[in-house]
Write a protein that holds these residues in place. Structure first.
Motif, PDB file in Angstrom:
ATOM      1  N   ARG A  91       0.847  -1.212   0.000  1.00 11.96           N
ATOM      2  CA  ARG A  91       0.000   0.000   0.000  1.00 11.96           C
ATOM      3  C   ARG A  91       0.872   1.247   0.000  1.00 11.96           C
ATOM      4  O   ARG A  91       0.612   2.208  -0.719  1.00 11.96           O
ATOM      5  CB  ARG A  91      -0.932  -0.004   1.215  1.00 11.96           C
ATOM      6  CG  ARG A  91      -1.976  -1.083   1.114  1.00 11.96           C
ATOM      7  CD  ARG A  91      -2.864  -1.190   2.346  1.00 11.96           C
ATOM      8  NE  ARG A  91      -3.522  -2.493   2.304  1.00 11.96           N
ATOM      9  CZ  ARG A  91      -4.666  -2.793   2.898  1.00 11.96           C
ATOM     10  NH1 ARG A  91      -5.298  -1.889   3.621  1.00 11.96           N
ATOM     11  NH2 ARG A  91      -5.192  -3.994   2.772  1.00 11.96           N
ATOM     12  N   SER A  95       1.080   3.881  -3.152  1.00 10.62           N
ATOM     13  CA  SER A  95       0.640   5.263  -2.953  1.00 10.62           C
ATOM     14  C   SER A  95       1.648   6.271  -3.504  1.00 10.62           C
ATOM     15  O   SER A  95       1.317   7.418  -3.757  1.00 10.62           O
ATOM     16  CB  SER A  95       0.366   5.543  -1.480  1.00 10.62           C
ATOM     17  OG  SER A  95       1.583   5.718  -0.783  1.00 10.62           O
ATOM     18  N   ASP A  99      -2.843   8.071  -7.474  1.00 13.82           N
ATOM     19  CA  ASP A  99      -3.638   9.063  -6.747  1.00 13.82           C
ATOM     20  C   ASP A  99      -4.541   8.352  -5.757  1.00 13.82           C
ATOM     21  O   ASP A  99      -4.922   7.191  -5.967  1.00 13.82           O
ATOM     22  CB  ASP A  99      -4.483   9.875  -7.732  1.00 13.82           C
ATOM     23  CG  ASP A  99      -3.613  10.764  -8.608  1.00 13.82           C
ATOM     24  OD1 ASP A  99      -2.484  11.103  -8.183  1.00 13.82           O
ATOM     25  OD2 ASP A  99      -4.056  11.101  -9.724  1.00 13.82           O
ATOM     26  N   GLU A 100      -4.942   9.082  -4.715  1.00 12.92           N
ATOM     27  CA  GLU A 100      -5.707   8.401  -3.659  1.00 12.92           C
ATOM     28  C   GLU A 100      -7.044   7.859  -4.138  1.00 12.92           C
ATOM     29  O   GLU A 100      -7.568   6.900  -3.585  1.00 12.92           O
ATOM     30  CB  GLU A 100      -5.860   9.291  -2.423  1.00 12.92           C
ATOM     31  CG  GLU A 100      -6.512  10.619  -2.668  1.00 12.92           C
ATOM     32  CD  GLU A 100      -6.467  11.504  -1.419  1.00 12.92           C
ATOM     33  OE1 GLU A 100      -6.049  11.026  -0.354  1.00 12.92           O
ATOM     34  OE2 GLU A 100      -6.854  12.675  -1.541  1.00 12.92           O
ATOM     35  N   THR A 117     -10.119   1.905  -3.038  1.00 10.51           N
ATOM     36  CA  THR A 117      -9.228   2.921  -3.619  1.00 10.51           C
ATOM     37  C   THR A 117      -7.936   2.918  -2.810  1.00 10.51           C
ATOM     38  O   THR A 117      -7.897   2.455  -1.665  1.00 10.51           O
ATOM     39  CB  THR A 117      -9.827   4.347  -3.527  1.00 10.51           C
ATOM     40  OG1 THR A 117     -10.000   4.668  -2.134  1.00 10.51           O
ATOM     41  CG2 THR A 117     -11.152   4.448  -4.272  1.00 10.51           C
ATOM     42  N   ILE A 118      -6.901   3.450  -3.405  1.00 11.19           N
ATOM     43  CA  ILE A 118      -5.619   3.521  -2.691  1.00 11.19           C
ATOM     44  C   ILE A 118      -5.764   4.372  -1.425  1.00 11.19           C
ATOM     45  O   ILE A 118      -5.263   4.010  -0.350  1.00 11.19           O
ATOM     46  CB  ILE A 118      -4.535   4.060  -3.661  1.00 11.19           C
ATOM     47  CG1 ILE A 118      -3.711   2.901  -4.180  1.00 11.19           C
ATOM     48  CG2 ILE A 118      -3.684   5.137  -3.100  1.00 11.19           C
ATOM     49  CD1 ILE A 118      -3.000   2.063  -3.171  1.00 11.19           C
ATOM     50  N   GLY A 119      -6.492   5.478  -1.522  1.00 11.24           N
ATOM     51  CA  GLY A 119      -6.686   6.333  -0.346  1.00 11.24           C
ATOM     52  C   GLY A 119      -7.479   5.627   0.749  1.00 11.24           C
ATOM     53  O   GLY A 119      -7.229   5.831   1.941  1.00 11.24           O
ATOM     54  N   PRO A 123      -5.284   5.301   4.514  1.00 13.72           N
ATOM     55  CA  PRO A 123      -5.695   6.641   4.956  1.00 13.72           C
ATOM     56  C   PRO A 123      -4.568   7.333   5.729  1.00 13.72           C
ATOM     57  O   PRO A 123      -3.672   6.666   6.248  1.00 13.72           O
ATOM     58  CB  PRO A 123      -6.888   6.352   5.874  1.00 13.72           C
ATOM     59  CG  PRO A 123      -6.703   4.955   6.327  1.00 13.72           C
ATOM     60  CD  PRO A 123      -5.960   4.234   5.240  1.00 13.72           C
ATOM     61  N   ASP A 125      -2.058   8.905   4.640  1.00 21.24           N
ATOM     62  CA  ASP A 125      -0.827   8.469   3.988  1.00 21.24           C
ATOM     63  C   ASP A 125       0.377   9.279   4.475  1.00 21.24           C
ATOM     64  O   ASP A 125       0.435  10.491   4.321  1.00 21.24           O
ATOM     65  CB  ASP A 125      -1.017   8.642   2.469  1.00 21.24           C
ATOM     66  CG  ASP A 125       0.121   8.077   1.668  1.00 21.24           C
ATOM     67  OD1 ASP A 125       1.062   7.538   2.257  1.00 21.24           O
ATOM     68  OD2 ASP A 125       0.050   8.175   0.433  1.00 21.24           O
ATOM     69  N   HIS A 128       2.727  12.067   2.267  1.00 20.79           N
ATOM     70  CA  HIS A 128       2.105  12.158   0.950  1.00 20.79           C
ATOM     71  C   HIS A 128       2.577  13.385   0.185  1.00 20.79           C
ATOM     72  O   HIS A 128       2.911  13.307  -0.998  1.00 20.79           O
ATOM     73  CB  HIS A 128       0.580  12.189   1.121  1.00 20.79           C
ATOM     74  CG  HIS A 128      -0.162  12.023  -0.149  1.00 20.79           C
ATOM     75  ND1 HIS A 128      -0.545  13.086  -0.910  1.00 20.79           N
ATOM     76  CD2 HIS A 128      -0.567  10.920  -0.800  1.00 20.79           C
ATOM     77  CE1 HIS A 128      -1.179  12.637  -1.986  1.00 20.79           C
ATOM     78  NE2 HIS A 128      -1.198  11.326  -1.934  1.00 20.79           N
TER      79      HIS A 128
END
Ligand code: THU
Length: 135
Positions: A91, A95, A99-100, A117-119, A123, A125, A128
């Motif tokens: 993850r 990231s 994009d999130e 979603t990646i975001g 969470p 991140d 970032h």
């Protein structure tokens, strides 16, 4: 390419997994912003901690060929009873290049598919903004 088609590519990639220790094959397929497709499989090692997941194999292969931004990821785990999402280390690596809001789509052998979603998977991140500034 839609997410189901991307998933099929991940499933094809899983056949190349080198997983003699876990017998747990994983394939990953990344769609790059430039339209190119990049796949990876897990590669284990007899020194277990050196194992690289399918997701990071796909990212490192893509970046090594010049693609750095990815718009979608699919993960297929054909030996799993349930959908398998990326591990924590993956993850973080994903990231860096997604994009999130980018979709992450994953499944196991039971036919269920999870859309995340990646975001959502990472969470708050860490660092970032730092990654964006360095580009
Ligand atoms: N694995 C992946 O390749 N991706 C994941 O998302 C979860 C785990 C691999 C690592 C190891 O080779 C095997 O699956 C069992 O953990």
């Amino acid at each position: 390419m839609d997410l189901d088609a991307l998933y099929e590519e991940a499933l094809k990639a899983a056949q190349f997994a080198y997983a003699p220790y876990s017998h747990f094959r994983v394939g990953a397929a990344l769609l790059a912003e430039d339209g190119s497709l990049h796949t990876g499989a897990n590669v284990e090692n007899r020194s277990y901690g050196l194992t690289v997941c399918a997701e990071r194999s796909a990212v490192f292969s893509a970046v090594s060929k010049g693609s750095r931004r990815f718009t979608a990821l699919a993960i297929a785990a054909p030996d799993s009873d349930y959908p398998v999402g990326p591990c924590g280390a993956c993850r973080q690596v994903l990231s860096e290049f997604m994009d999130e809001g980018a979709p992450v789509y994953f499944g196991g052998k039971d036919g269920r598919r999870v859309s995340a979603t990646i975001g959502g998977l990472l969470p708050f991140d860490s660092l970032h903004d730092l990654a964006r500034r360095e580009e």
